[in-house]
Design a protein around this motif. Sequence first.
Motif, PDB file in Angstrom:
ATOM      1  N   UNK A  80     -31.075  36.317 -40.401  1.00 16.97           N
ATOM      2  CA  UNK A  80     -30.464  35.787 -39.175  1.00 16.97           C
ATOM      3  C   UNK A  80     -30.406  34.270 -39.160  1.00 16.97           C
ATOM      4  N   UNK A  81     -30.507  33.646 -40.316  1.00 14.01           N
ATOM      5  CA  UNK A  81     -30.477  32.188 -40.383  1.00 14.01           C
ATOM      6  C   UNK A  81     -29.103  31.679 -39.939  1.00 14.01           C
ATOM      7  N   UNK A  82     -29.044  30.794 -38.939  1.00 19.89           N
ATOM      8  CA  UNK A  82     -27.746  30.275 -38.484  1.00 19.89           C
ATOM      9  C   UNK A  82     -27.136  29.360 -39.543  1.00 19.89           C
ATOM     10  N   UNK A  83     -25.923  29.692 -39.975  1.00 19.78           N
ATOM     11  CA  UNK A  83     -25.332  28.950 -41.085  1.00 19.78           C
ATOM     12  C   UNK A  83     -23.913  28.455 -40.814  1.00 19.78           C
TER      13      UNK A  83
ATOM     14  N   UNK B 250     -25.569  29.743 -49.841  1.00 17.30           N
ATOM     15  CA  UNK B 250     -26.870  30.402 -49.712  1.00 17.30           C
ATOM     16  C   UNK B 250     -26.759  31.819 -50.253  1.00 17.30           C
ATOM     17  N   UNK B 251     -27.677  32.177 -51.128  1.00 21.38           N
ATOM     18  CA  UNK B 251     -27.758  33.536 -51.633  1.00 21.38           C
ATOM     19  C   UNK B 251     -28.933  34.256 -51.001  1.00 21.38           C
TER      20      UNK B 251
ATOM     21  N   UNK C 167     -35.268  35.052 -49.911  1.00 25.99           N
ATOM     22  CA  UNK C 167     -35.719  36.433 -50.087  1.00 25.99           C
ATOM     23  C   UNK C 167     -35.708  37.115 -48.721  1.00 25.99           C
ATOM     24  N   UNK C 168     -34.840  38.096 -48.567  1.00 21.80           N
ATOM     25  CA  UNK C 168     -34.750  38.798 -47.289  1.00 21.80           C
ATOM     26  C   UNK C 168     -33.881  40.039 -47.452  1.00 21.80           C
TER      27      UNK C 168
ATOM     28  N   UNK D  87     -18.853  26.544 -46.164  1.00 18.60           N
ATOM     29  CA  UNK D  87     -20.210  27.083 -46.218  1.00 18.60           C
ATOM     30  C   UNK D  87     -20.117  28.525 -46.695  1.00 18.60           C
ATOM     31  N   UNK D  88     -20.798  28.809 -47.806  1.00 24.09           N
ATOM     32  CA  UNK D  88     -20.693  30.111 -48.458  1.00 24.09           C
ATOM     33  C   UNK D  88     -22.006  30.876 -48.318  1.00 24.09           C
ATOM     34  N   UNK D  89     -21.911  32.168 -48.039  1.00 22.10           N
ATOM     35  CA  UNK D  89     -23.076  33.050 -48.029  1.00 22.10           C
ATOM     36  C   UNK D  89     -22.817  34.179 -49.021  1.00 22.10           C
TER      37      UNK D  89
END
Length: 210
Positions: free
Chosen positions: A113-116, A78-79, A106-107, A54-56
């Motif tokens: 703070x999205x749990x990933x 997620x970007x 967009x943030x 899982x990539x951020x």
Amino acid sequence: MKKITRKKHLEMRLQSIPSHPKPKVGLEQYTTPSVIASDLVWNAFSLGDIEDNVIVDLGCGTGVFAIASALMGANSSVGVDIDEDSIALALSVKDKLNVDNVDFVVSDICDFNQPLDADTVFQNPPFGSQRRAESGQDLKFVKKAISLDPKVLYSFHMASTEEFLIKFYSDNNLEITHIFRYNFPIPKIYDFHSKEKADVDVIVIRAELK
């Protein structure tokens, strides 16, 4: 989606990601060249930091690291970027390349703070290439990345700050395993730029949480 097996093929796919049409000087927006992005992601893939992970991508801009990770077999990516124009362009590129395991949000990264259950974080933050840029923005990104509790972090910084960064990373319970060095071209896109292109020495630190 056909699996990419050569770095050159990855670079060619990333070349289709356009530069930001309306870069904002306050956000110090510069497009990461495809040759640098492909090299870094290929190295990350070789180290086991991409495939099935899982990539951020924090401060993702037009989404190059999120998209590249998806193309290289990430479970999901997620970007995150504060700029709506950047995210709109990233979404259009995602559709054009038919990549379905990537999303964009967009943030402000500080509010994200999205749990990933993130495995790997990429970030190319404002690293202070402008003389009047607010210092320490890249350090805010590092601290945010730590809060996501990933296994590994890849972060761009000015090469001239390397000695300070080594101590900063250690003080924040990060173990540096690799330092990648790049010559980052910055084109003349803002009014205050006097040269057609300036080359800036940058480093990308790969670090693991202790």
